[in-house]
Design a protein around this motif. Structure first.
Motif, mmCIF file in Angstrom:
data_model
loop_
_atom_site.group_PDB
_atom_site.id
_atom_site.type_symbol
_atom_site.label_atom_id
_atom_site.label_comp_id
_atom_site.label_asym_id
_atom_site.label_seq_id
_atom_site.Cartn_x
_atom_site.Cartn_y
_atom_site.Cartn_z
ATOM 1 N N PRO A 268 0.795 -1.232 0.000
ATOM 2 C CA PRO A 268 0.000 0.000 0.000
ATOM 3 C C PRO A 268 0.825 1.277 0.000
ATOM 4 O O PRO A 268 0.277 2.377 -0.007
ATOM 5 N N VAL A 269 2.165 1.129 0.033
ATOM 6 C CA VAL A 269 3.025 2.315 0.148
ATOM 7 C C VAL A 269 2.838 3.241 -1.046
ATOM 8 O O VAL A 269 2.790 4.472 -0.904
ATOM 9 N N SER A 270 2.713 2.664 -2.231
ATOM 10 C CA SER A 270 2.590 3.489 -3.435
ATOM 11 C C SER A 270 1.346 4.361 -3.411
ATOM 12 O O SER A 270 1.313 5.428 -4.040
ATOM 13 N N VAL A 271 0.314 3.934 -2.704
ATOM 14 C CA VAL A 271 -0.951 4.665 -2.669
ATOM 15 C C VAL A 271 -0.832 5.957 -1.874
ATOM 16 O O VAL A 271 -1.449 6.971 -2.213
ATOM 17 N N ILE A 272 -0.025 5.938 -0.824
ATOM 18 C CA ILE A 272 -0.014 7.084 0.088
ATOM 19 C C ILE A 272 0.871 8.217 -0.407
ATOM 20 O O ILE A 272 0.723 9.363 0.036
ATOM 21 N N CYS A 273 1.794 7.929 -1.323
ATOM 22 C CA CYS A 273 2.679 8.971 -1.854
ATOM 23 C C CYS A 273 2.178 9.386 -3.232
ATOM 24 O O CYS A 273 2.579 8.813 -4.249
ATOM 25 N N GLN A 274 1.317 10.369 -3.272
ATOM 26 C CA GLN A 274 0.673 10.755 -4.528
ATOM 27 C C GLN A 274 1.459 11.793 -5.317
ATOM 28 O O GLN A 274 1.143 12.064 -6.475
ATOM 29 N N ASN A 275 2.483 12.371 -4.687
ATOM 30 C CA ASN A 275 3.223 13.440 -5.357
ATOM 31 C C ASN A 275 4.689 13.118 -5.574
ATOM 32 O O ASN A 275 5.468 13.976 -5.983
ATOM 33 N N SER A 276 5.079 11.872 -5.284
ATOM 34 C CA SER A 276 6.480 11.492 -5.444
ATOM 35 C C SER A 276 6.588 9.982 -5.400
ATOM 36 O O SER A 276 5.631 9.285 -5.072
ATOM 37 N N TYR A 277 7.780 9.473 -5.712
ATOM 38 C CA TYR A 277 8.042 8.053 -5.535
ATOM 39 C C TYR A 277 8.214 7.768 -4.048
ATOM 40 O O TYR A 277 8.789 8.579 -3.313
ATOM 41 N N PRO A 278 7.748 6.625 -3.573
ATOM 42 C CA PRO A 278 7.867 6.332 -2.149
ATOM 43 C C PRO A 278 9.292 5.970 -1.736
ATOM 44 O O PRO A 278 9.929 5.128 -2.361
ATOM 45 N N ASP A 279 9.782 6.648 -0.732
ATOM 46 C CA ASP A 279 11.035 6.293 -0.082
ATOM 47 C C ASP A 279 10.880 6.635 1.395
ATOM 48 O O ASP A 279 9.802 7.091 1.823
ATOM 49 N N ILE A 280 11.912 6.417 2.189
ATOM 50 C CA ILE A 280 11.785 6.631 3.635
ATOM 51 C C ILE A 280 11.399 8.073 3.950
ATOM 52 O O ILE A 280 10.527 8.341 4.785
ATOM 53 N N GLU A 281 12.012 9.016 3.234
ATOM 54 C CA GLU A 281 11.732 10.433 3.512
ATOM 55 C C GLU A 281 10.307 10.815 3.131
ATOM 56 O O GLU A 281 9.596 11.476 3.908
ATOM 57 N N SER A 282 9.878 10.417 1.944
ATOM 58 C CA SER A 282 8.536 10.813 1.492
ATOM 59 C C SER A 282 7.455 10.126 2.324
ATOM 60 O O SER A 282 6.435 10.746 2.656
ATOM 61 N N VAL A 283 7.665 8.862 2.676
ATOM 62 C CA VAL A 283 6.683 8.155 3.500
ATOM 63 C C VAL A 283 6.614 8.765 4.892
ATOM 64 O O VAL A 283 5.523 8.960 5.443
ATOM 65 N N THR A 284 7.761 9.110 5.462
ATOM 66 C CA THR A 284 7.777 9.749 6.791
ATOM 67 C C THR A 284 7.014 11.062 6.771
ATOM 68 O O THR A 284 6.231 11.359 7.679
ATOM 69 N N GLU A 285 7.196 11.847 5.716
ATOM 70 C CA GLU A 285 6.496 13.125 5.610
ATOM 71 C C GLU A 285 4.993 12.931 5.477
ATOM 72 O O GLU A 285 4.200 13.648 6.099
ATOM 73 N N VAL A 286 4.581 11.936 4.693
ATOM 74 C CA VAL A 286 3.155 11.649 4.545
ATOM 75 C C VAL A 286 2.555 11.230 5.887
ATOM 76 O O VAL A 286 1.449 11.649 6.248
ATOM 77 N N LEU A 287 3.264 10.413 6.638
ATOM 78 C CA LEU A 287 2.751 9.966 7.938
ATOM 79 C C LEU A 287 2.714 11.117 8.942
ATOM 80 O O LEU A 287 1.876 11.126 9.842
ATOM 81 N N ARG A 288 3.587 12.074 8.753
ATOM 82 C CA ARG A 288 3.619 13.218 9.674
ATOM 83 C C ARG A 288 2.479 14.196 9.403
ATOM 84 O O ARG A 288 1.939 14.815 10.332
ATOM 85 N N THR A 289 2.075 14.328 8.137
ATOM 86 C CA THR A 289 1.132 15.394 7.780
ATOM 87 C C THR A 289 -0.175 14.918 7.139
ATOM 88 O O THR A 289 -1.154 15.661 7.120
ATOM 89 N N GLY A 290 -0.196 13.705 6.592
ATOM 90 C CA GLY A 290 -1.349 13.266 5.820
ATOM 91 C C GLY A 290 -2.268 12.314 6.565
ATOM 92 O O GLY A 290 -2.003 11.926 7.710
ATOM 93 N N PRO A 291 -3.346 11.899 5.923
ATOM 94 C CA PRO A 291 -4.356 11.057 6.585
ATOM 95 C C PRO A 291 -3.861 9.667 6.951
ATOM 96 O O PRO A 291 -4.378 9.049 7.885
ATOM 97 N N TYR A 292 -2.847 9.168 6.246
ATOM 98 C CA TYR A 292 -2.404 7.797 6.498
ATOM 99 C C TYR A 292 -1.517 7.673 7.735
ATOM 100 O O TYR A 292 -1.190 6.554 8.131
ATOM 101 N N GLY A 293 -1.173 8.794 8.337
ATOM 102 C CA GLY A 293 -0.386 8.747 9.568
ATOM 103 C C GLY A 293 -1.224 8.872 10.820
ATOM 104 O O GLY A 293 -0.695 8.860 11.936
ATOM 105 N N ARG A 294 -2.532 8.973 10.645
ATOM 106 C CA ARG A 294 -3.420 9.171 11.791
ATOM 107 C C ARG A 294 -3.625 7.887 12.586
ATOM 108 O O ARG A 294 -3.583 6.782 12.045
ATOM 109 N N CYS A 295 -3.891 8.061 13.852
ATOM 110 C CA CYS A 295 -4.307 6.947 14.695
ATOM 111 C C CYS A 295 -5.633 6.407 14.169
ATOM 112 O O CYS A 295 -6.547 7.183 13.834
#
Length: 434
Positions: A268-295
């Protein structure tokens, strides 16, 4: 009793295809052009997300003039393709489908057809009136094993159909991803979960039942566990900040961050990074600010996590369907069909038929017959077979090659709406009720 491939149908031309919605499903369906460039070419794309549309453009060498931010601009152009793949969000299916149909494009429409019964009927009406083919993305109809179940029923190996028992185990992490944090979490933004996730399954039951008309339907279900009151003591609103994250099976860090650290950049990693290729940095940023990082206990989700549907058909045949989020297996459906002469069971891998007369069992494992490592192996290879049938149908002007066409697909969608009406109104719904 194997599946007849539509590749051998004497096709002589390359079918030009447009993609409206370049997300996960749009990308998967368009990969058919990589496998069969002699049969299909992707010549246009429309998507409001720059990364998504330019990535599909790069993959298929699409001309700049055929890349659109807004599909309205695409359909305004003089017709420049044979067919269109409509893979927009659920609530954005009706308008583009009707517009492209009226322009004369044949259509592959991702399921569900639309989010209301009225819109589904309108889509069917305009496709009929425009004389275009419509294939709905009920991919399970194209799974060779599922298809063989239908063939075995029709030739009477288990006698008269008595009862169908069907289970869809969504998968715990998959439900948390798609229906708690993701695009299908909230009915007002997408649709109710029986339609979004399980219209496949109601369609299969309706398909296996054959010409029998449904008589009555009931349904019960609710949202369990993924509620604020289930939030553990000390849990934070985001998994990156949570002191109890290590003890949570639904941790976004486990589902996404650990996954990309292990080299997985697919679902599911590819789904959450809609503006870039998924890597550790982009996934961390998405989890910090986007809906997929929510409890999972602090989301705006409201769709059912567990639901049952009970059906009675003409002649007394019955069916029972269960959709459940909290499972180990992910979408590995299980089916048992009881007949007057035998019992047919399917565990997601093989079919087993037990004969009451001989007291013996026969096992069937049909060949999946889809290219390995093609990126179209989803749904047991059915993603590939769906596209194979659609492109063959367009090339040969033969709608009979489409197993998920207009009228039958409409009927199975209407059953889903009636089931949800039963759940909401806490009553049995009879065929013909208004």
């Amino acid at each position: 009793m194997g599946q007849n491939s539509s590749r051998n149908s004497g096709m002589t031309r390359i079918i030009r295809v447009l993609v409206v919605g370049a997300g996960c499903r749009g990308q998967i369906y368009s990969r058919f052009a990589f496998i069969h460039p002699e049969r299909m070419e992707v010549v246009g794309v429309a998507d409001p997300r720059k990364f998504a549309r330019t990535e599909l453009q790069r993959q298929h060498n699409i001309l700049d003039k055929n890349v659109f931010e807004d599909w309205h601009k695409m359909v305004e152009r003089e017709k420049f393709a044979d067919a269109v793949l409509i893979c927009t969000p659920d609530r954005l299916h009706k308008e583009p489908t009707m517009a492209f149909a009226m322009k004369g494009y044949h259509i592959l429409l991702e399921k569900p057809m639309a989010t209301t019964a009225e819109d589904c009927k309108a889509i069917v009406e305009v496709c009929n009136r425009s004389g275009v083919m419509l294939s709905v993305g009920h991919v399970l109809r194209y799974d060779p094993t599922i298809h063989q179940i239908k063939e075995l029923i029709d030739i009477g190996v288990i006698g008269d159909l008595i009862h169908i028992q069907h289970l869809e185990p969504v998968g715990a992490y998959h439900f948390a991803h798609s229906y708690v944090r993701g695009n299908w979490r909230n009915e007002s933004e997408s649709s109710f979960s029986l339609l979004a996730k399980s219209c496949h399954d109601i369609d299969l039951i309706h398909h296996w039942a054959g010409p029998r008309r449904w008589v009555k339907i009931s349904s019960f279900g609710s949202l369990s566990h993924f509620r604020k009151e289930s939030k553990p003591a000390g849990a934070a609103d985001r998994c990156l900040d949570c002191s109890v994250e290590k003890d949570c099976p639904y941790s976004a860090c486990k589902i996404y961050l650990d996954s990309v650290k292990e080299g997985n950049t697919g679902f599911p990693v590819s789904v959450i990074c809609q503006n870039s290729y998924p890597d550790i940095e982009s996934v961390t940023e998405v989890l910090r600010t986007g809906p997929y990082g929510r409890c999972v206990y602090e989301c705006d989700n409201d769709v059912c996590s567990n639901q049952v549907v009970n059906l009675e058909f003409e002649g007394g045949m019955t069916a029972a369907f269960t959709m459940i989020a909290f499972t180990e297996k992910i979408c590995q459906r299980k089916t048992t069909i009881y007949g007057s002469k035998g019992e047919l069971s399917y565990d997601g891998n093989e079919i087993r038929v037990f004969d009451f007369l001989t007291q013996g069992s026969t096992r069937y494992t049909p060949s999946k017959d889809s290219p390995i490592h093609s990126g179209m192996s989803g749904h047991g290879g059915a993603d590939y077979h769906l596209m194979d049938a659609f492109i063959s149908a367009v090339a040969n002007n033969d709608p009979s090659l489409i197993r998920s066409g207009l009228e039958e697909t409409l009927m199975s969608h209407l059953l889903v709406f009636e089931a949800e009406r039963s759940r909401l109104e806490s009553r049995v719904v009879y065929c013909g009720d208004t």
